[in-house]
Scaffold this motif. Structure first.
Motif, PDB file in Angstrom:
ATOM      1  N   PRO A 221      40.486  27.098  49.007  1.00  0.00           N
ATOM      2  CA  PRO A 221      40.279  28.430  49.564  1.00  0.00           C
ATOM      3  C   PRO A 221      38.881  28.957  49.246  1.00  0.00           C
ATOM      4  O   PRO A 221      38.287  28.595  48.229  1.00  0.00           O
ATOM      5  CB  PRO A 221      41.345  29.288  48.869  1.00  0.00           C
ATOM      6  CG  PRO A 221      41.684  28.556  47.626  1.00  0.00           C
ATOM      7  CD  PRO A 221      41.446  27.104  47.893  1.00  0.00           C
ATOM      8  N   PRO A 223      36.692  31.897  47.815  1.00  0.00           N
ATOM      9  CA  PRO A 223      37.117  32.783  46.715  1.00  0.00           C
ATOM     10  C   PRO A 223      37.769  34.087  47.187  1.00  0.00           C
ATOM     11  O   PRO A 223      38.489  34.710  46.427  1.00  0.00           O
ATOM     12  CB  PRO A 223      35.814  33.083  45.989  1.00  0.00           C
ATOM     13  CG  PRO A 223      34.912  31.961  46.335  1.00  0.00           C
ATOM     14  CD  PRO A 223      35.310  31.465  47.684  1.00  0.00           C
ATOM     15  N   ARG A 224      37.524  34.473  48.416  1.00  0.00           N
ATOM     16  CA  ARG A 224      38.096  35.745  48.863  1.00  0.00           C
ATOM     17  C   ARG A 224      39.144  35.605  49.949  1.00  0.00           C
ATOM     18  O   ARG A 224      39.828  36.556  50.274  1.00  0.00           O
ATOM     19  CB  ARG A 224      36.984  36.682  49.330  1.00  0.00           C
ATOM     20  CG  ARG A 224      36.137  37.187  48.174  1.00  0.00           C
ATOM     21  CD  ARG A 224      35.072  38.102  48.636  1.00  0.00           C
ATOM     22  NE  ARG A 224      34.093  37.403  49.461  1.00  0.00           N
ATOM     23  CZ  ARG A 224      33.256  38.000  50.267  1.00  0.00           C
ATOM     24  NH1 ARG A 224      33.292  39.285  50.392  1.00  0.00           N
ATOM     25  NH2 ARG A 224      32.391  37.294  50.960  1.00  0.00           N
ATOM     26  N   TRP A 225      39.242  34.421  50.547  1.00  0.00           N
ATOM     27  CA  TRP A 225      40.268  34.274  51.564  1.00  0.00           C
ATOM     28  C   TRP A 225      40.710  32.815  51.698  1.00  0.00           C
ATOM     29  O   TRP A 225      40.023  31.897  51.275  1.00  0.00           O
ATOM     30  CB  TRP A 225      39.819  34.849  52.908  1.00  0.00           C
ATOM     31  CG  TRP A 225      38.609  34.210  53.509  1.00  0.00           C
ATOM     32  CD1 TRP A 225      38.552  33.018  54.151  1.00  0.00           C
ATOM     33  CD2 TRP A 225      37.264  34.726  53.529  1.00  0.00           C
ATOM     34  NE1 TRP A 225      37.267  32.762  54.570  1.00  0.00           N
ATOM     35  CE2 TRP A 225      36.472  33.787  54.213  1.00  0.00           C
ATOM     36  CE3 TRP A 225      36.673  35.896  53.039  1.00  0.00           C
ATOM     37  CZ2 TRP A 225      35.112  33.979  54.418  1.00  0.00           C
ATOM     38  CZ3 TRP A 225      35.316  36.072  53.253  1.00  0.00           C
ATOM     39  CH2 TRP A 225      34.562  35.131  53.928  1.00  0.00           C
ATOM     40  N   SER A 226      41.881  32.664  52.296  1.00  0.00           N
ATOM     41  CA  SER A 226      42.479  31.338  52.469  1.00  0.00           C
ATOM     42  C   SER A 226      41.768  30.585  53.589  1.00  0.00           C
ATOM     43  O   SER A 226      41.204  31.173  54.493  1.00  0.00           O
ATOM     44  CB  SER A 226      43.954  31.518  52.809  1.00  0.00           C
ATOM     45  OG  SER A 226      44.485  30.310  53.294  1.00  0.00           O
TER      46      SER A 226
ATOM     47  N   GLU B 116      45.840  33.525  47.567  1.00  0.00           N
ATOM     48  CA  GLU B 116      44.476  33.003  47.768  1.00  0.00           C
ATOM     49  C   GLU B 116      43.513  34.075  48.249  1.00  0.00           C
ATOM     50  O   GLU B 116      42.311  33.820  48.364  1.00  0.00           O
ATOM     51  CB  GLU B 116      44.512  31.844  48.786  1.00  0.00           C
ATOM     52  CG  GLU B 116      45.153  30.591  48.218  1.00  0.00           C
ATOM     53  CD  GLU B 116      45.157  29.432  49.200  1.00  0.00           C
ATOM     54  OE1 GLU B 116      44.726  29.605  50.354  1.00  0.00           O
ATOM     55  OE2 GLU B 116      45.600  28.340  48.799  1.00  0.00           O
ATOM     56  N   SER B 117      44.027  35.261  48.569  1.00  0.00           N
ATOM     57  CA  SER B 117      43.166  36.304  49.131  1.00  0.00           C
ATOM     58  C   SER B 117      43.271  37.596  48.338  1.00  0.00           C
ATOM     59  O   SER B 117      44.150  38.415  48.580  1.00  0.00           O
ATOM     60  CB  SER B 117      43.559  36.591  50.580  1.00  0.00           C
ATOM     61  OG  SER B 117      43.722  35.409  51.299  1.00  0.00           O
ATOM     62  N   PRO B 118      42.368  37.786  47.391  1.00  0.00           N
ATOM     63  CA  PRO B 118      42.406  39.017  46.587  1.00  0.00           C
ATOM     64  C   PRO B 118      42.376  40.285  47.450  1.00  0.00           C
ATOM     65  O   PRO B 118      43.021  41.262  47.119  1.00  0.00           O
ATOM     66  CB  PRO B 118      41.137  38.917  45.738  1.00  0.00           C
ATOM     67  CG  PRO B 118      40.777  37.480  45.727  1.00  0.00           C
ATOM     68  CD  PRO B 118      41.292  36.884  46.990  1.00  0.00           C
ATOM     69  N   TYR B 119      41.636  40.249  48.556  1.00  0.00           N
ATOM     70  CA  TYR B 119      41.533  41.478  49.341  1.00  0.00           C
ATOM     71  C   TYR B 119      42.845  41.813  50.037  1.00  0.00           C
ATOM     72  O   TYR B 119      43.190  42.986  50.196  1.00  0.00           O
ATOM     73  CB  TYR B 119      40.346  41.424  50.318  1.00  0.00           C
ATOM     74  CG  TYR B 119      40.583  40.692  51.619  1.00  0.00           C
ATOM     75  CD1 TYR B 119      41.118  41.363  52.719  1.00  0.00           C
ATOM     76  CD2 TYR B 119      40.234  39.359  51.773  1.00  0.00           C
ATOM     77  CE1 TYR B 119      41.318  40.709  53.921  1.00  0.00           C
ATOM     78  CE2 TYR B 119      40.429  38.704  52.959  1.00  0.00           C
ATOM     79  CZ  TYR B 119      40.970  39.381  54.040  1.00  0.00           C
ATOM     80  OH  TYR B 119      41.159  38.732  55.226  1.00  0.00           O
TER      81      TYR B 119
END
Lengths: 267, 202
Positions: A221, A223-226, B116-119
């Motif tokens: 992934p 770091p901020r999205w899949s 997998e998506s902090p946001y």
């Protein structure tokens, strides 16, 4: 302008093409602005004729070449590739171009040449997006020599049977379909053969987000999205996302390049 | 007596006008949807537009009490609930776009994507925190909860901060837009902090 005399390719996908209006109207080309619609609006400022290509570094035939002279040596072919953006969307585009490996062979790199570095034009007058310092200009990308020599690596000069529209990276751009779109650098003015790994723009901008390799990989992934799935541009509102494939589905042609490498570490 | 009654009617009329105005972004989205004007990535367009309006209405809601204090008028407060519920409405649409269009209601996919998506995690959390505020937004609830209502609804500031961070985290490179929201929110927070200080001193 229509392109004459091109052949078809064994590497072409047999899939529904993304409509022309989206291929040429929905672009990431920050040299013309960060909105997807900016390149189509502003890329007319770019002058693509004449165009010279500088070859330098670890190579037997360095120099400044006229693009037209280079094209005379090449057999153009149409290749329908899937383009997978790191933003988790994809398109299917009928590119026209020639094999990068062929060009490299003609330039005769030396045994010290381990990497190939590509540079985009830098001219804020023609590329007004370069006035904002969101990235370090000019845009630089790079490939390992064996990646560059892979038969899939394409130097594209057109799409949909016509000369490359400016917003898509005219007059000469790279297409490496097993990597995220940002590796496929546009409007190339320089190709340099180097011993050291090139400092590529996105990697320099955010090291932990964009690796040098940037191979399409659903299991790594961002770091901020899949990256597991992708939206197919041009599909209807209720079409489910598509499962992203390792190496964007081009594994049979490129997986050998990364044998034994930890793809999570070298993402 | 007559005058007061007329003013009540005026407020009712004003409320109708404001209510319908707040619906315009929604109607425009629907219009664009039916006329194929949502662009190459229509789901993203829907996502961005509903998310933008959710954030905007959050900020508008938070603006009401500063307006009241600054100009010493009671009118803005009467609209606070409506704006707050519109923020909830647009946030609900934003979530619905994710659930129905982006994830195609596939719970298994959501469970893979969320960690997998902090946001996305932050956005979901902010939305969950909005729910109790929407439920307790009525006058009756306000009366029943008293002081605790004020404390509970103070969390809207935190939710707005989460909304702005959510925007920052999903933005790839050009942070201009989330930055504008961050500045506006900071001004609102600062105003509240300063005026509260004054009141405490008194």
């Amino acid at each position: 302008n229509k392109i004459e005399n091109y052949v078809t390719s064994q590497f072409s996908l047999k899939e529904k093409l993304t409509p022309y209006e989206y291929v040429t109207g929905y672009n990431n080309f920050y040299e013309f602005g960060t909105a997807k619609s900016d390149p189509a609006l502003r890329a007319h400022l770019l002058k693509t004729k004449p165009w010279s290509l500088t070859i330098e570094g670890e190579v037997a035939k360095p120099g400044v070449y006229n693009l037209e002279d280079i094209l005379k040596q090449q057999q153009l072919e149409e290749r329908i590739y899937r383009l997978r953006c790191v933003e988790a969307w994809s398109m299917v585009v009928p590119w026209i171009g020639f094999s990068l490996a062929e060009l490299i062979r003609q330039m005769e790199p030396t045994s010290k040449a381990k990497y190939v570095e590509f540079t985009t034009l830098y001219d804020p007058k023609q590329m007004p997006g370069q006035k904002s310092r969101i990235l370090k200009w000019p845009y630089v990308e790079g490939l390992r020599m064996d990646e560059a020599m892979n038969p899939l690596s394409l130097m594209a000069t057109g799409l949909y049977g016509e000369e490359m529209p400016n917003q898509n990276g005219a007059p000469l751009r790279l297409i490496v379909p097993w990597k995220y779109g940002f590796k496929s650098i546009k409007s190339i003015v320089k190709i340099k053969f180097t011993e050291q790994m090139p400092k590529t723009s996105w990697n320099e901008s955010a090291k932990h987000e964009y690796g040098f390799y940037a191979n399409v990989n659903p299991d790594v992934p961002h770091p901020r999205w899949s990256q597991r799935r992708e939206r197919v541009i041009g599909a209807s509102l209720f079409t489910p996302k598509r499962d992203t494939e390792l190496f964007n589905g081009y594994g049979e042609h490129v997986a050998y390049l990364y044998k034994g490498m930890n793809l999570r570490q070298f993402f | 007596m007559l005058r007061k009654k007329a003013s009540k009617q005026q407020i009712r009329l004003l409320k109708t006008i404001v209510f319908n105005t707040c619906l315009i972004p929604f109607l425009l989205i629907i219009w664009d949807g039916f006329n194929d004007l949502l662009g190459a990535d229509p789901i993203k367009t829907l996502h961005v537009r509903t998310g933008d309006w959710a954030l905007r209405f959050l900020l508008i809601t938070l603006l009401m009490s500063p307006l009241q204090r600054a100009f010493n008028v009671s009118l803005p407060i009467r609209f606070r609930r409506m704006f707050g519920l519109f923020a909830f409405f647009y946030a609900s649409l934003h979530l619905a776009v994710w659930l129905v269009l982006d994830q195609s209601l596939r719970v298994d996919h959501m469970l893979e994507d969320i960690p997998e998506s902090p946001y996305i995690m932050l956005g979901l959390l902010a939305y969950l925190m909005l729910i109790p505020l929407a439920i307790t937004s009525t006058k009756g609830m306000m009366r029943r909860l008293g002081k605790r209502w004020v404390e509970l609804h103070r969390s809207l500031y935190l939710i707005a901060v989460m909304g702005v961070v959510h925007f920052f985290w999903l933005t790839k490179l050009d942070d201009t837009e989330p930055f504008i929201y961050a500045v506006l929110l900071a001004v609102l927070l600062l105003f509240r902090y300063l005026t509260n200080k004054k009141i405490n001193k008194l």
